[in-house]
Design an enzyme around this catalytic site. Structure first.
Site, PDB file in Angstrom:
ATOM      1  N   ARG A  73       0.866  -1.263  -0.018  1.00 13.06           N
ATOM      2  CA  ARG A  73       0.049   0.067   0.036  1.00 13.06           C
ATOM      3  C   ARG A  73       0.979   1.265  -0.045  1.00 13.06           C
ATOM      4  O   ARG A  73       1.839   1.457   0.806  1.00 13.06           O
ATOM      5  CB  ARG A  73      -0.886   0.022   1.490  1.00 13.06           C
ATOM      6  CG  ARG A  73      -1.879  -1.138   1.403  1.00 13.06           C
ATOM      7  CD  ARG A  73      -2.682  -1.255   2.596  1.00 13.06           C
ATOM      8  NE  ARG A  73      -3.729  -0.412   2.506  1.00 13.06           N
ATOM      9  CZ  ARG A  73      -4.970  -0.538   2.306  1.00 13.06           C
ATOM     10  NH1 ARG A  73      -5.351  -1.836   1.737  1.00 13.06           N
ATOM     11  NH2 ARG A  73      -5.856   0.512   2.289  1.00 13.06           N
ATOM     12  N   CYS A  80      -5.872  15.829   2.275  1.00 18.88           N
ATOM     13  CA  CYS A  80      -7.366  15.186   1.796  1.00 18.88           C
ATOM     14  C   CYS A  80      -8.342  16.480   1.573  1.00 18.88           C
ATOM     15  O   CYS A  80      -8.156  17.582   2.100  1.00 18.88           O
ATOM     16  CB  CYS A  80      -7.766  14.615   2.909  1.00 18.88           C
ATOM     17  SG  CYS A  80      -9.417  13.754   2.657  1.00 18.88           S
ATOM     18  N   ARG A 123      -1.982  -0.785  -3.705  1.00 17.31           N
ATOM     19  CA  ARG A 123      -3.092  -0.085  -3.455  1.00 17.31           C
ATOM     20  C   ARG A 123      -2.609   1.255  -3.147  1.00 17.31           C
ATOM     21  O   ARG A 123      -1.730   1.474  -2.338  1.00 17.31           O
ATOM     22  CB  ARG A 123      -4.062  -0.439  -2.388  1.00 17.31           C
ATOM     23  CG  ARG A 123      -5.226   0.100  -2.303  1.00 17.31           C
ATOM     24  CD  ARG A 123      -6.319  -0.467  -1.193  1.00 17.31           C
ATOM     25  NE  ARG A 123      -6.746  -1.576  -1.933  1.00 17.31           N
ATOM     26  CZ  ARG A 123      -7.766  -1.542  -2.714  1.00 17.31           C
ATOM     27  NH1 ARG A 123      -8.342  -0.408  -2.911  1.00 17.31           N
ATOM     28  NH2 ARG A 123      -8.181  -2.632  -3.254  1.00 17.31           N
ATOM     29  N   THR A 154      -7.994   3.438  -2.717  1.00 22.23           N
ATOM     30  CA  THR A 154      -9.025   3.533  -1.549  1.00 22.23           C
ATOM     31  C   THR A 154      -9.105   5.078  -1.498  1.00 22.23           C
ATOM     32  O   THR A 154      -8.272   5.827  -1.563  1.00 22.23           O
ATOM     33  CB  THR A 154      -8.210   3.141  -0.129  1.00 22.23           C
ATOM     34  OG1 THR A 154      -8.259   1.571  -0.397  1.00 22.23           O
ATOM     35  CG2 THR A 154      -9.220   3.444   0.766  1.00 22.23           C
ATOM     36  N   LYS A 215     -15.834  -2.059  -3.609  1.00 24.24           N
ATOM     37  CA  LYS A 215     -15.964  -2.284  -2.201  1.00 24.24           C
ATOM     38  C   LYS A 215     -16.319  -0.986  -1.474  1.00 24.24           C
ATOM     39  O   LYS A 215     -15.790   0.348  -1.989  1.00 24.24           O
ATOM     40  CB  LYS A 215     -14.502  -2.587  -1.774  1.00 24.24           C
ATOM     41  CG  LYS A 215     -14.375  -3.946  -2.276  1.00 24.24           C
ATOM     42  CD  LYS A 215     -13.197  -4.731  -1.958  1.00 24.24           C
ATOM     43  CE  LYS A 215     -12.828  -6.146  -2.491  1.00 24.24           C
ATOM     44  NZ  LYS A 215     -11.446  -6.423  -2.024  1.00 24.24           N
ATOM     45  N   ASP A 606     -24.183  31.572  12.353  1.00 26.83           N
ATOM     46  CA  ASP A 606     -22.947  31.564  11.417  1.00 26.83           C
ATOM     47  C   ASP A 606     -23.629  31.159  10.010  1.00 26.83           C
ATOM     48  O   ASP A 606     -22.987  31.232   8.969  1.00 26.83           O
ATOM     49  CB  ASP A 606     -22.122  30.457  11.852  1.00 26.83           C
ATOM     50  CG  ASP A 606     -21.025  30.165  10.899  1.00 26.83           C
ATOM     51  OD1 ASP A 606     -20.234  31.215  10.670  1.00 26.83           O
ATOM     52  OD2 ASP A 606     -20.672  29.130  10.492  1.00 26.83           O
TER      53      ASP A 606
END
Length: 636
Positions: A73, A80, A123, A154, A215, A606
């Site tokens: 992996r 992100c 992966r 993933t 998956k 807000d």
């Protein structure tokens, strides 16, 4: 009703021919039975050739217990595009400087070395791997490596629909998509961003392009999403999905707690109560998942039991972090920098000796779950993002309000429609349906935002009409001295160690004057930021639990129940917030109730401030408190 209608309903959602998601890309009719033939045939020929010409496995990747590590992996980035609470510590993470991350050429150099020694599956993980600009090129170059059978990714799914056609052409053969809830509002709460529809569009695109199974990784946490187990399983009835339920695991910053973990056996029992015909499927030797299938269903479900039933004995996985460190165990804190040796000019033979030494130090199995929780390890975002859950919305009672029967754990389930309907009760809005409901194809629901955690609680328990009349129960005893000041006049926390534990309940309220424009948008759920009532409700619940961190001299209280209710008043264009907190202990919970109401009001401000700056917060007050030594109080 059973969970079966859930599958058909979401199946229609995924197969919709008219919907456009937030990415703006049109969605066409998927054909799960018609995979991409050229890619499938090429993959089949490639695997058959490699099977027939397989070389002896490398000693460099074989540990002292005979485990052959054929699965690598590789983390492409630490960044992100989501801010998942379960993946990142609340205070965030310190990202590695760009110059210290592996370059594309370094990634490919290490990949070639590992594949040459016997790795046949790679992966790509993150962070979020699909935000790396050259991810398609990396996949294409990995596809050229002789001996590599599987290239997987993933992903959180946000960019998947846009990139998947290119990735498939480049050679991507397997997809894991992280999705921890099927409720759009809860999704936004968990990841702190919008994007539920994009993830669903990505799942649709993967099915359309012939990936089978697709998956779906779901980390299960008590108090967050364990009530959605059957809804996820129902998806496999008509879709080629492998829904993989993952036991919540501890990493730095995610505040792991054994009580939040839902074990494999508990999850399996829940599913079997609904589908007793559930069948166990054969396992591959190195599989991390226990797979099951319901007869007649197109997909399957799996359980990854890292905590309750480890699979260390057959582990064949190695990991390279984005900054170039080799980890031989996900739960291990031992790492070796391949990047540093690469940049120091190490030869292939020297790198292999370093790798062999690291693999040779791999233990027979990782520590037990309680020991793991005490070990120092990277936050998950710095290993691989989408596998695990985070600083959970910590065993949040509010999340349990999505449970239509108010029962935690095993129970008969309602359909997804009924499941969501319970969230919206109280105020009827005939004009415009909720955005999420429009997407799901429902008519207009009734607007209301109230968390109900007590199965015996009245559904209108925070409605002023149904409350005990707010009359004083007697004069409130007062003290001649401030309780948080010592004899020298310094601030001090009150010692409650000798006070008896009693059942404490407090109710507080706040009013937000929105004005006609903002009020109408909130009422019709048309704010661009999302559902203001749901977000404010969740903020109020979270704030109650954090009161001792916000108010310096407050004691930490283990709340047993939190309830936040928001009521719209169209006559005055206001939202009335009432917060109720309950606990058993030596000190009261009025500060928790007041903090909850105040933060819910601030959150509503807000959410609406872009529409109007003429919003007024007012009337934050204690309505009642019971259970203390000084007697009960009810405001008249």
């Amino acid at each position: 009703m059973a969970a079966r209608p859930m599958s058909r309903m979401l199946g229609r959602v995924l197969r919709s021919t008219t919907r456009s998601c937030s990415s703006g890309a049109p969605v066409t009719q998927p054909r799960p039975g018609e995979p991409s033939q050229p890619a499938t045939e090429e993959l089949s020929r490639r695997r058959q050739f490699l099977k027939e010409h397989k070389a002896p496995f490398s000693d460099f990747l074989t540990d002292n217990f005979g485990r052959q590590h054929s699965y690598l992996r590789i983390s492409l980035t630490e960044k992100c595009n989501l801010r998942c609470q379960y993946c990142m510590p609340e205070e965030g993470v310190l990202l590695t400087p760009k110059g210290d991350l592996l370059t594309t050429e370094e990634i490919l150099t290490l990949a070639r070395l590992f594949v040459k020694e016997g790795v046949d599956k790679i992966r790509l993980t993150g962070g979020e791997p699909l935000i790396r600009p050259d991810v398609v090129d990396i996949v294409a170059q990995l596809h050229q490596l002789e001996g590599l059978q599987t290239i997987g990714v993933t992903t959180n799914g946000i960019n998947l629909a846009r990139l998947l056609p290119q990735l498939q052409k480049a050679g991507l053969t397997a997809i894991n998509i992280s999705l921890d809830t099927l409720v759009p509002a809860k999704f936004e709460f968990i990841v702190r961003r919008k994007g539920f529809h994009k993830v669903m569009e990505g799942i649709h695109k993967a099915i359309e392009l012939g990936y089978s199974p697709v998956k779906v990784n779901c980390v299960v946490m008590r108090g967050l999403n364990e009530d959605e187990l059957l809804d996820f399983v129902a998806l496999t009835e008509g879709l080629p999905l492998d829904v993989r339920f993952i036991e919540y695991m501890p990493f730095d910053g995610n505040r792991w707690n054994f009580k939040k973990m839902v074990s494999y056996k508990e999850m399996l029992n829940t599913v079997r109560q609904r589908w007793p015909e559930l069948e166990k499927l054969p396992e591959e030797k190195s599989s991390t998942a226990k797979a099951f299938k319901i007869p007649g269903f197109q997909g399957q479900v799996s359980f990854i039991t890292s905590m309750s039933e480890h699979f260390c004995g057959t582990c064949n996985r190695l990991r390279i972090t984005a900054d170039g460190n080799l980890k031989v165990c996900l739960f291990g804190n031992s790492e070796v920098s391949l990047r540093d040796h690469l940049r120091a000019g190490a030869s292939e033979e020297e790198l292999l000796r370093i790798i062999r030494a690291a693999v040779g130090r791999k233990k027979r199995q990782h520590a037990g779950m309680f020991n793991i929780s005490q070990m120092k390890n990277r936050p998950m975002i710095l290993i691989e993002l989408p596998v695990l859950l985070q600083d959970s919305p910590p065993a949040i009672p509010s999340i349990s309000s999505w449970d239509p029967l108010h029962v935690q754990g095993l129970r008969h389930r309602l359909s997804f429609c009924s499941h969501i309907v319970t969230l919206w009760q109280g105020i009827w809005v005939p004009q415009t349906p909720l955005l999420g409901w429009q997407w799901l194809g429902f008519g207009t629901p009734r607007r209301h935002c109230s968390s109900h955690l007590d199965p015996d609680a009245n559904r209108e328990c925070l409605n002023p009409v149904s409350q005990t009349p707010a009359t004083p129960s007697g004069p409130l005893p007062t003290s001649g001295q401030l309780t948080h000041v010592d004899k020298e006049g310094q601030a001090a926390m009150v010692d409650v160690g000798k006070k008896p534990d009693t059942e404490r309940v407090a109710v507080a309220s706040a009013v937000v004057f929105l004005g006609p424009v903002a009020f109408k948008l909130v009422q019709e759920n048309q704010l661009k930021k999302g559902n203001a009532l749901v977000v404010a409700q969740l903020a109020g619940i979270q704030a109650a639990k954090l009161t001792s961190q916000l108010i310096p001299l407050c004691h930490h209280v283990a709340l047993s129940h939190i309830q936040v209710h928001l009521q719209l008043d169209s006559t005055h264009h206001t939202v009335t917030i009432q917060a109720s907190c309950q606990a058993r202990g030596p000190t009261g919970v009025e500060m928790e109730a007041l903090t909850s109401a105040a933060v819910a009001a601030l959150t509503l401000y807000d959410m609406c401030k872009a529409v109007s700056r003429d919003i007024v917060l007012g009337e934050i007050k204690l309505i009642s408190k019971t259970g203390g030594q000084r007697g009960d109080f009810h405001r008249s």
